[in-house]
Scaffold this motif. Sequence first.
Motif, PDB file in Angstrom:
ATOM      1  N   ARG A 267       0.850  -1.195   0.000  1.00 45.93           N
ATOM      2  CA  ARG A 267       0.000   0.000   0.000  1.00 45.93           C
ATOM      3  C   ARG A 267       0.884   1.243   0.000  1.00 45.93           C
ATOM      4  O   ARG A 267       1.861   1.321   0.743  1.00 45.93           O
ATOM      5  CB  ARG A 267      -0.946   0.027   1.201  1.00 45.93           C
ATOM      6  CG  ARG A 267      -2.016  -1.049   1.133  1.00 45.93           C
ATOM      7  CD  ARG A 267      -3.160  -0.791   2.080  1.00 45.93           C
ATOM      8  NE  ARG A 267      -4.224  -1.755   1.849  1.00 45.93           N
ATOM      9  CZ  ARG A 267      -5.177  -1.615   0.948  1.00 45.93           C
ATOM     10  NH1 ARG A 267      -5.185  -0.538   0.187  1.00 45.93           N
ATOM     11  NH2 ARG A 267      -6.102  -2.525   0.791  1.00 45.93           N
ATOM     12  N   TRP A 268       0.507   2.210  -0.838  1.00 44.48           N
ATOM     13  CA  TRP A 268       1.241   3.465  -0.966  1.00 44.48           C
ATOM     14  C   TRP A 268       0.360   4.609  -0.472  1.00 44.48           C
ATOM     15  O   TRP A 268      -0.832   4.673  -0.802  1.00 44.48           O
ATOM     16  CB  TRP A 268       1.616   3.726  -2.417  1.00 44.48           C
ATOM     17  CG  TRP A 268       2.602   2.769  -2.999  1.00 44.48           C
ATOM     18  CD1 TRP A 268       2.346   1.531  -3.500  1.00 44.48           C
ATOM     19  CD2 TRP A 268       4.001   2.983  -3.155  1.00 44.48           C
ATOM     20  NE1 TRP A 268       3.492   0.947  -3.964  1.00 44.48           N
ATOM     21  CE2 TRP A 268       4.540   1.831  -3.764  1.00 44.48           C
ATOM     22  CE3 TRP A 268       4.866   4.026  -2.843  1.00 44.48           C
ATOM     23  CZ2 TRP A 268       5.882   1.699  -4.071  1.00 44.48           C
ATOM     24  CZ3 TRP A 268       6.203   3.899  -3.143  1.00 44.48           C
ATOM     25  CH2 TRP A 268       6.706   2.741  -3.750  1.00 44.48           C
ATOM     26  N   ARG A 269       0.960   5.522   0.278  1.00 44.13           N
ATOM     27  CA  ARG A 269       0.343   6.795   0.644  1.00 44.13           C
ATOM     28  C   ARG A 269       1.235   7.881   0.053  1.00 44.13           C
ATOM     29  O   ARG A 269       2.404   7.991   0.423  1.00 44.13           O
ATOM     30  CB  ARG A 269       0.197   6.932   2.153  1.00 44.13           C
ATOM     31  CG  ARG A 269      -0.804   5.951   2.749  1.00 44.13           C
ATOM     32  CD  ARG A 269      -0.906   6.072   4.258  1.00 44.13           C
ATOM     33  NE  ARG A 269      -1.934   5.192   4.793  1.00 44.13           N
ATOM     34  CZ  ARG A 269      -1.764   3.910   5.062  1.00 44.13           C
ATOM     35  NH1 ARG A 269      -0.569   3.364   4.860  1.00 44.13           N
ATOM     36  NH2 ARG A 269      -2.760   3.179   5.541  1.00 44.13           N
ATOM     37  N   SER A 274      -3.779  10.829  -1.767  1.00 43.08           N
ATOM     38  CA  SER A 274      -3.943   9.729  -2.722  1.00 43.08           C
ATOM     39  C   SER A 274      -3.279   8.470  -2.181  1.00 43.08           C
ATOM     40  O   SER A 274      -2.258   8.531  -1.499  1.00 43.08           O
ATOM     41  CB  SER A 274      -3.342  10.092  -4.077  1.00 43.08           C
ATOM     42  OG  SER A 274      -3.962  11.253  -4.598  1.00 43.08           O
ATOM     43  N   GLU A 275      -3.872   7.321  -2.521  1.00 46.60           N
ATOM     44  CA  GLU A 275      -3.336   6.023  -2.159  1.00 46.60           C
ATOM     45  C   GLU A 275      -3.321   5.125  -3.384  1.00 46.60           C
ATOM     46  O   GLU A 275      -4.076   5.336  -4.330  1.00 46.60           O
ATOM     47  CB  GLU A 275      -4.144   5.367  -1.029  1.00 46.60           C
ATOM     48  CG  GLU A 275      -4.102   6.134   0.288  1.00 46.60           C
ATOM     49  CD  GLU A 275      -4.802   5.384   1.405  1.00 46.60           C
ATOM     50  OE1 GLU A 275      -5.314   4.266   1.131  1.00 46.60           O
ATOM     51  OE2 GLU A 275      -4.846   5.894   2.536  1.00 46.60           O
ATOM     52  N   SER A 276      -2.444   4.112  -3.336  1.00 52.01           N
ATOM     53  CA  SER A 276      -2.348   3.184  -4.457  1.00 52.01           C
ATOM     54  C   SER A 276      -1.788   1.862  -3.968  1.00 52.01           C
ATOM     55  O   SER A 276      -1.373   1.745  -2.802  1.00 52.01           O
ATOM     56  CB  SER A 276      -1.470   3.770  -5.573  1.00 52.01           C
ATOM     57  OG  SER A 276      -1.508   2.942  -6.727  1.00 52.01           O
ATOM     58  N   THR A 277      -1.792   0.854  -4.833  1.00 57.99           N
ATOM     59  CA  THR A 277      -1.242  -0.460  -4.521  1.00 57.99           C
ATOM     60  C   THR A 277      -0.369  -0.923  -5.677  1.00 57.99           C
ATOM     61  O   THR A 277      -0.472  -0.406  -6.788  1.00 57.99           O
ATOM     62  CB  THR A 277      -2.363  -1.485  -4.283  1.00 57.99           C
ATOM     63  OG1 THR A 277      -3.174  -1.585  -5.458  1.00 57.99           O
ATOM     64  CG2 THR A 277      -3.227  -1.094  -3.104  1.00 57.99           C
ATOM     65  N   HIS A 283       2.137   8.777 -10.250  1.00 58.89           N
ATOM     66  CA  HIS A 283       1.229   9.782  -9.691  1.00 58.89           C
ATOM     67  C   HIS A 283       1.632  11.161 -10.209  1.00 58.89           C
ATOM     68  O   HIS A 283       2.822  11.432 -10.436  1.00 58.89           O
ATOM     69  CB  HIS A 283       1.279   9.756  -8.164  1.00 58.89           C
ATOM     70  CG  HIS A 283       0.283  10.670  -7.517  1.00 58.89           C
ATOM     71  ND1 HIS A 283      -1.083  10.494  -7.625  1.00 58.89           N
ATOM     72  CD2 HIS A 283       0.460  11.780  -6.751  1.00 58.89           C
ATOM     73  CE1 HIS A 283      -1.703  11.448  -6.960  1.00 58.89           C
ATOM     74  NE2 HIS A 283      -0.792  12.241  -6.415  1.00 58.89           N
ATOM     75  N   THR A 305       7.712  -0.971   6.595  1.00 60.54           N
ATOM     76  CA  THR A 305       7.345   0.356   6.108  1.00 60.54           C
ATOM     77  C   THR A 305       8.610   1.127   5.739  1.00 60.54           C
ATOM     78  O   THR A 305       9.633   1.018   6.422  1.00 60.54           O
ATOM     79  CB  THR A 305       6.556   1.135   7.175  1.00 60.54           C
ATOM     80  OG1 THR A 305       5.405   0.391   7.548  1.00 60.54           O
ATOM     81  CG2 THR A 305       6.104   2.487   6.641  1.00 60.54           C
TER      82      THR A 305
END
Length: 494
Positions: A267-269, A274-277, A283, A305
């Motif tokens: 998981r990306w913050r 915005s978030e993504s996987t 972005h 992390t």
Amino acid sequence: MHLRSLNVPYPRGGRLVLLGVALVLSGVVCTAQAQHLKNGFYGKLGAGLSGYTGDLAGQRAGAPQDFGANALSHLPLVAAGELGYQLSPNWGLALGGQAGSYVSVGNVAPATDSYRRYTSHLLGRYTFGASDQRVAFYLDAGLNVTAGGPTRTGIGPSVGGGIDIRASRAVSIYVESRVNATLPDDAVDGAGPTRASVGAGGRRADEGRSFDTLSQLLGFGLRFSLTTPIAPEIIALNAPAEVQAGTTATFTATINEDEAARPLDRRWRLGDGSESTGRTVTHTYSRPGTYPVTVSAHNEAGTATASTTIRVTRASPPRAPWVVSLTARPNPVRVGEPVQLRTAVEGEEPFTYQWTVDGTTSTRGPAPTYTFDRPGRHTVQVRVSTDGGTQTRSMTVHADRRTAEETAPQPAAGSWAVGVASMRGSTGAERMAQRYRDRLADAPVSVRIVESMLDQERHLRVVVGRYESLEAARRARKRYRQALPPEAWVVRLQ
């Protein structure tokens, strides 16, 4: 083979009930996020119903041994265990065993522990399907050794199969059946083949060779992983240090995917909400600023992390194009013949070209052709535009009814030649002269090097022939054009 007894001491609907229980359990665990062990050690513990087929000594031939009252104290059950290693998602090796109570054998030979048999087996197992299936079917085969009771040790093949219903990476539920064939025939029940006929020479012959089986007709239990799952580790986080607003940024996380337990969640913050996987994400930030970027990797063994920051700057305004050059070939040009216009531009594409010739405007590319229908001086202008601005450049093209060479002033009478090269170094000039001497070896002309002054500098010219008039030199250039370079010219010797 003599099948004198089959120990099946449960109702006919017993198998259906157990299968129904297995299906219910599979429905319960199907919602779990789990997959089968890909490789590593595992163990199994379970129980089931025991079964026996073979020769029962002392019984009437052909009569099956019933489940009698003695079975109340010796239930026909089997306990099973196994230690194995999963070589791959499909192949595995296992060493296991089962301890069972076989009522039919005990009823015939009532002695201490005559009901109990202990079987060990070495198996190779193949599991069908991919490791991420919730329910997997498997088959196995191998070798078994059985011992116990008043009889001797037996050995033989073992075959089985079942289904494995995954509850988590560490635990699954299995339902299986197994048959262990045992030789010699009297190893389990102490009874061999029946002698029933007289052969040649008066010797009695056996009805046939037989073997006994000790089976787990239907069993179930738990399979659990003995390999500790590995937590994820973020090895590297690659991200640009700075980008312009409106420009796409790419982020990549390198994780110990080969060792970490699956499933593995990323998981990306990205700092702006915005978030993504995924392993790699892209972005675009719309506003300048400094944004924290965090990626986390999670599996059942733990979470890792990593963080970084990215600076987003204001987008720089686009720059106006720069017209580097504007040329026309040839110039001067004969009326009615095409002239090649060309411009070289630097800057951020795309470019828009607008050409104007004597007040007439057209939109063309960077290298159009144009034909003049009247002699004179003609103004050619190109206008190049981008989002950043516009630049214009102009030039003059001379058009005449005669070629530029014909319009050149005629020099006084003297010696003329055809020039093929002009350079400053004597070595290069000599090499060039020798080249044309070889080309014109069969022609009645000479090739030599002459000195001349051009722009107050000394130049060495390689010339062919010597002629008394301009026209003679032109005819020679035309006559030997196959051996001369296309740019050969007529030159007056000083």
